[in-house]
Design an enzyme around this catalytic site. Structure first.
Site, PDB file in Angstrom:
ATOM      1  N   GLU A  29       0.850  -1.183   0.000  1.00 57.23           N
ATOM      2  CA  GLU A  29       0.000   0.000   0.000  1.00 57.23           C
ATOM      3  C   GLU A  29       0.887   1.236   0.000  1.00 57.23           C
ATOM      4  O   GLU A  29       1.869   1.307   0.725  1.00 57.23           O
ATOM      5  CB  GLU A  29      -0.914  -0.044   1.237  1.00 57.23           C
ATOM      6  CG  GLU A  29      -1.746   1.190   1.477  1.00 57.23           C
ATOM      7  CD  GLU A  29      -2.693   1.536   0.324  1.00 57.23           C
ATOM      8  OE1 GLU A  29      -3.430   0.661  -0.133  1.00 57.23           O
ATOM      9  OE2 GLU A  29      -2.669   2.694  -0.108  1.00 57.23           O
ATOM     10  N   LEU A  30       0.525   2.196  -0.821  1.00 61.99           N
ATOM     11  CA  LEU A  30       1.341   3.397  -0.975  1.00 61.99           C
ATOM     12  C   LEU A  30       1.043   4.432   0.104  1.00 61.99           C
ATOM     13  O   LEU A  30       1.905   5.194   0.510  1.00 61.99           O
ATOM     14  CB  LEU A  30       1.106   3.974  -2.375  1.00 61.99           C
ATOM     15  CG  LEU A  30       1.876   5.205  -2.810  1.00 61.99           C
ATOM     16  CD1 LEU A  30       3.367   5.006  -2.643  1.00 61.99           C
ATOM     17  CD2 LEU A  30       1.575   5.518  -4.267  1.00 61.99           C
TER      18      LEU A  30
ATOM     19  N   ASN B 150       5.745   1.561  -3.183  1.00 61.56           N
ATOM     20  CA  ASN B 150       5.151   1.837  -4.481  1.00 61.56           C
ATOM     21  C   ASN B 150       5.341   0.585  -5.334  1.00 61.56           C
ATOM     22  O   ASN B 150       6.397   0.362  -5.901  1.00 61.56           O
ATOM     23  CB  ASN B 150       5.842   3.036  -5.110  1.00 61.56           C
ATOM     24  CG  ASN B 150       5.196   3.458  -6.415  1.00 61.56           C
ATOM     25  OD1 ASN B 150       4.452   2.689  -7.025  1.00 61.56           O
ATOM     26  ND2 ASN B 150       5.475   4.672  -6.840  1.00 61.56           N
TER      27      ASN B 150
ATOM     28  N   ASP C  66      -7.213   2.512  -8.355  1.00 64.29           N
ATOM     29  CA  ASP C  66      -7.514   3.891  -8.740  1.00 64.29           C
ATOM     30  C   ASP C  66      -7.817   3.933 -10.249  1.00 64.29           C
ATOM     31  O   ASP C  66      -6.996   3.490 -11.047  1.00 64.29           O
ATOM     32  CB  ASP C  66      -6.275   4.740  -8.406  1.00 64.29           C
ATOM     33  CG  ASP C  66      -6.606   6.207  -8.310  1.00 64.29           C
ATOM     34  OD1 ASP C  66      -7.609   6.612  -8.916  1.00 64.29           O
ATOM     35  OD2 ASP C  66      -5.865   6.926  -7.623  1.00 64.29           O
TER      36      ASP C  66
ATOM     37  N   THR D 213     -13.251  -6.974   0.599  1.00 63.16           N
ATOM     38  CA  THR D 213     -12.625  -5.678   0.860  1.00 63.16           C
ATOM     39  C   THR D 213     -13.648  -4.629   1.260  1.00 63.16           C
ATOM     40  O   THR D 213     -14.829  -4.737   0.929  1.00 63.16           O
ATOM     41  CB  THR D 213     -11.875  -5.152  -0.385  1.00 63.16           C
ATOM     42  OG1 THR D 213     -12.851  -4.858  -1.382  1.00 63.16           O
ATOM     43  CG2 THR D 213     -10.891  -6.153  -0.916  1.00 63.16           C
ATOM     44  N   GLU D 214     -13.155  -3.627   1.948  1.00 64.38           N
ATOM     45  CA  GLU D 214     -13.985  -2.514   2.379  1.00 64.38           C
ATOM     46  C   GLU D 214     -14.588  -1.815   1.175  1.00 64.38           C
ATOM     47  O   GLU D 214     -15.748  -1.420   1.173  1.00 64.38           O
ATOM     48  CB  GLU D 214     -13.134  -1.522   3.186  1.00 64.38           C
ATOM     49  CG  GLU D 214     -12.722  -2.009   4.555  1.00 64.38           C
ATOM     50  CD  GLU D 214     -11.697  -3.136   4.546  1.00 64.38           C
ATOM     51  OE1 GLU D 214     -11.082  -3.418   3.495  1.00 64.38           O
ATOM     52  OE2 GLU D 214     -11.515  -3.757   5.597  1.00 64.38           O
ATOM     53  N   GLU D 215     -13.775  -1.695   0.117  1.00 61.67           N
ATOM     54  CA  GLU D 215     -14.220  -1.028  -1.109  1.00 61.67           C
ATOM     55  C   GLU D 215     -15.339  -1.844  -1.762  1.00 61.67           C
ATOM     56  O   GLU D 215     -16.334  -1.293  -2.216  1.00 61.67           O
ATOM     57  CB  GLU D 215     -13.007  -0.896  -2.038  1.00 61.67           C
ATOM     58  CG  GLU D 215     -13.099   0.157  -3.105  1.00 61.67           C
ATOM     59  CD  GLU D 215     -13.228   1.578  -2.577  1.00 61.67           C
ATOM     60  OE1 GLU D 215     -12.669   1.873  -1.498  1.00 61.67           O
ATOM     61  OE2 GLU D 215     -13.904   2.370  -3.244  1.00 61.67           O
TER      62      GLU D 215
END
Lengths: 251, 449
Positions: free
Chosen positions: A95-96, A128, A151, A226-228
């Site tokens: 995770e970035l 990254n 994204d 996932t939450e998303e």
């Protein structure tokens, strides 16, 4: 759990960190220079930091390596579901966003305390992944890679920031073993088509058949873990998935 | 804290709304970036030597002892900005040049006519010609390597302005060097994010290169240069690389494993007379001497070159000696050698120097004493040739340098220019917290209310 009472960032009933204290921007620029530490090579990844119970000291080599990577793991829902589904497999989330990584770290360590012996096979790292995948994994090391709700980067100018792209697929094909599977899902139709066409046009990937998709327990988690994904389901949104297998290219 | 949304590749994307002070600073940076070090390339059989300074391309025909006039009737544009890469094809038939003007020009070394002008979308940072001479690859500042095919180079086909197609990509990292392996199987690319990538060069390059053979990881700073050692016993070649971490490293391209590391910076440090400057032992260029296992290394603080020897059976690197150039402040910016000749060609110089009368300058020097007969040791002491001993003599120097005598002051300026150019291009910028905040406040991708 006594000490939790004093700590407002921890949910009293579940003992897990509360997301509201780890607010972060929804997006991060993958093109900007990074100033976090990066392992020099895959052999420099310190497994004892990530999996302390399985690797008590940093020089210990027990032969097993990370096999699953959740790229852009967000708040870590998938990792946690996968952890109990594949208890023998080491997996890592990448995770970035700094704060989100901190949240997942805390979440995992709390889960480990609450469930002794469980969740020892998952960890998270702030990095990254678009730049440093080869620093973490050797050739053919991974058996599964997950790209869940990435994204979308709608503007054409920003398409090169997308995590699935023709050039980056070369790197994913490099770290995936032959037969390894790449899972992608999104609620943005345009991005879903983009990811599918990138994978379809790459000679080192082939689509899984419908039967294979139904038999794969990880596929079920894509839209639910996932939450998303849960957010999309709550709002009654559509999802678009593309699941492909790494193959030896026909020469 | 989030990183400021500064795209690292293109430095000329200045935020227009920034405060005046910052504006000035950016302009200053921009100017420095434009300074390009002089480059040298030698034809495989030393038929010609080429030097580039700024947008100027100078070629000298050695056997015929005359300056070459380049003919460009391809209809394409001519170089009008700094040339960043020049290279001869392995078979010597082609010469390519490219740079900040986004032009890739392919020349025939027979006629010195421009065969083809390829337009790149971005500025070009590195070049390579495939061993069969059928493909030219170039890397742009966004980390994408493009390929153009060149059939009919020997034939009478009309010059074509071809379109390049993407071959592979380093994710948004400036590619510093491109090399084909001696057997032609791999294309190797190095970037400023410490990576060296070895990619299988496909049979149909126009469809893209999908298969990565290995990553050579171990450098701790940007990788500045790549070269292959190739001897009759090791036709597949051994890769060596130089870096901003002051080391030269040796790699097995098949597995990507690091075979040996030579700390050339430490060695150069001992020799330095002027110890006031710290941390300037960046390796600027390396050049392998064909058919033997010697490697010449140009280091940012070293007046002269360092010679390394590679022991192939034991896979080790060691320093043989340092060839110093006394009397002149000669810190080479680029090195070249040919299969025949036994000479190492060096150039120092830079374009667009501020505070100098010359718009661009270069100085060429040659070291002799490299012979095939003694593959891993020097037959005789390497000798820095005097100006009149160089093949082509004064005539060659006049062509390649622009003038025979060079003002002493310009050497220092050149060394300094090269250093800043490299710093600006390859070293990651560090921002203080205040500066970061300021940049964030003035970012131009924010929605206006």
């Amino acid at each position: 759990m006594l000490e939790n009472k004093a700590n407002p960032t921890i949910n009293k009933s579940t003992g897990l960190p509360r997301k509201r204290f780890y607010r972060a921007r929804a997006h991060s620029n993958p093109l900007s220079d990074s100033h976090f530490p990066i392992p020099l090579s895959p052999s420099h990844v310190d497994y004892s930091l990530h999996y302390p119970q399985l690797f008590p000291s940093s020089d210990q080599i027990n032969g097993s390596k990370i096999q699953f990577a959740d790229i852009g793991c967000g708040f870590g829902g998938l990792l946690i579901s996968l952890s109990t589904l594949f208890p023998e497999t080491l997996m890592i989330g990448m995770e970035l966003r700094d704060k989100v990584t901190e949240y997942v770290k805390e979440r995992i360590s709390r889960l480990r305390v609450a469930n002794p012996g469980q969740y020892q096979n998952i960890s998270v790292v702030r990095t990254n992944s678009m730049k440093y995948i080869p620093n973490y994994f050797e050739k053919g090391q991974l058996s599964k890679m997950f790209f869940l709700f990435p994204d979308p980067h709608f503007k054409e100018k920003n398409h090169r920031r997308r995590v699935i792209s023709p050039h980056l697929l070369h790197e994913y094909a490099y770290v995936l073993q032959v037969g390894g599977i790449i899972y992608t899902i999104t609620d943005v139709e345009e991005l879903g088509e983009w990811m599918k066409s990138c994978l379809e046009n790459h000679p080192m990937f082939e689509a899984l058949s419908q039967e294979e998709l139904e038999a794969d327990p990880a596929v079920k988690l894509l839209s639910t873990a996932t939450e998303e994904g849960q957010k999309v389901a709550r709002n009654g949104g559509q999802t678009f998935q593309a699941v492909y297998r790494r193959i030896v290219p026909a020469s | 804290m989030e990183d400021p949304p500064i795209e690292e590749c293109e430095h000329d994307d200045i935020n227009k709304t920034e405060q005046d002070t910052q504006m000035e600073e950016s302009k200053q940076n921009n100017k420095d970036v434009e300074v390009a070090p002089a480059l040298i390339a030698v034809h495989p059989t030393q038929n010609s030597v080429a030097v580039s300074v700024g947008s100027d391309l100078r070629v000298f025909n050695v056997p015929e002892d005359c300056a070459v006039t380049l003919v460009d009737e391809s209809g394409g544009a001519s170089h009008n900005d700094s040339i960043r890469a020049i290279k001869y094809g392995a078979n010597g038939k082609l010469f390519v040049s490219a740079g900040d003007d986004k032009l890739v020009k392919v020349w025939s070394t027979e006629s010195w006519r421009c065969i083809s002008t390829v337009y790149s979308e971005k500025r070009v940072s590195a070049l390579a010609v495939s061993n069969d001479g059928l493909h030219v690859c170039f890397a742009d500042k966004f980390g994408v390597v493009w390929v153009v095919d060149l059939p009919g180079v020997d034939g009478s086909e009309a010059p074509l302005n071809r379109k390049a197609v993407p071959l592979l990509g380093h994710y948004c990292s400036i590619i510093t060097s491109l090399e084909f392996s001696p057997d032609g199987r791999f294309i190797v690319s190095a970037d400023r994010d410490f990576k060296i990538r070895v990619t299988v060069f496909p049979k149909k390059p126009l469809d893209g290169a999908h298969e990565i053979q290995s990553f050579c990881l171990g450098h701790k700073e940007f990788v500045s240069c790549l070269a292959f050692i190739c001897t009759p016993d090791y036709l597949q070649g051994i890769l060596v690389s130089g870096s901003g971490d002051s080391t030269v490293r040796m790699w097995d391209v098949i597995s990507g494993s690091l075979l040996d590391t030579c700390e050339v910076g430490a060695k150069a440090e001992q020799l330095k007379f002027d110890t006031s400057e710290a941390n300037c032992s960046t390796v600027t260029d390396i050049c392998t001497i064909p058919d033997c296992t010697l490697i010449a290394v140009a280091i940012q603080s070293l007046q002269g070159i360092m010679l390394l020897s590679c022991n192939l059976p034991s896979e080790t690197l060691s320093v043989v000696k340092v060839v110093s150039i006394v009397g002149e402040n000669f810190i080479p910016t680029s090195l070249g050698s040919s299969i025949s000749g036994g000479l190492l060609w060096m150039v120092t110089g830079a374009s667009k120097l501020s505070g100098s009368d010359h718009s661009s300058l270069s100085r060429v020097k040659v070291i002799s004493g490299f012979r095939k007969s003694s593959p891993d040791s020097l037959e005789q002491e390497p000798v820095v040739l005097g100006d009149c001993e160089i093949p082509g003599g004064a005539k060659l120097l006049e062509k390649l340098q622009g003038s025979i005598s060079i003002d002493e002051k310009v050497f220092l300026a050149a060394a300094e220019a090269v250093k800043t150019a490299m710093c600006n291009l390859l070293i990651k910028k560090q921002y203080s917290v205040e500066k970061r905040e300021c940049r964030k406040r003035t970012r131009n991708d924010k929605k206006m209310r």
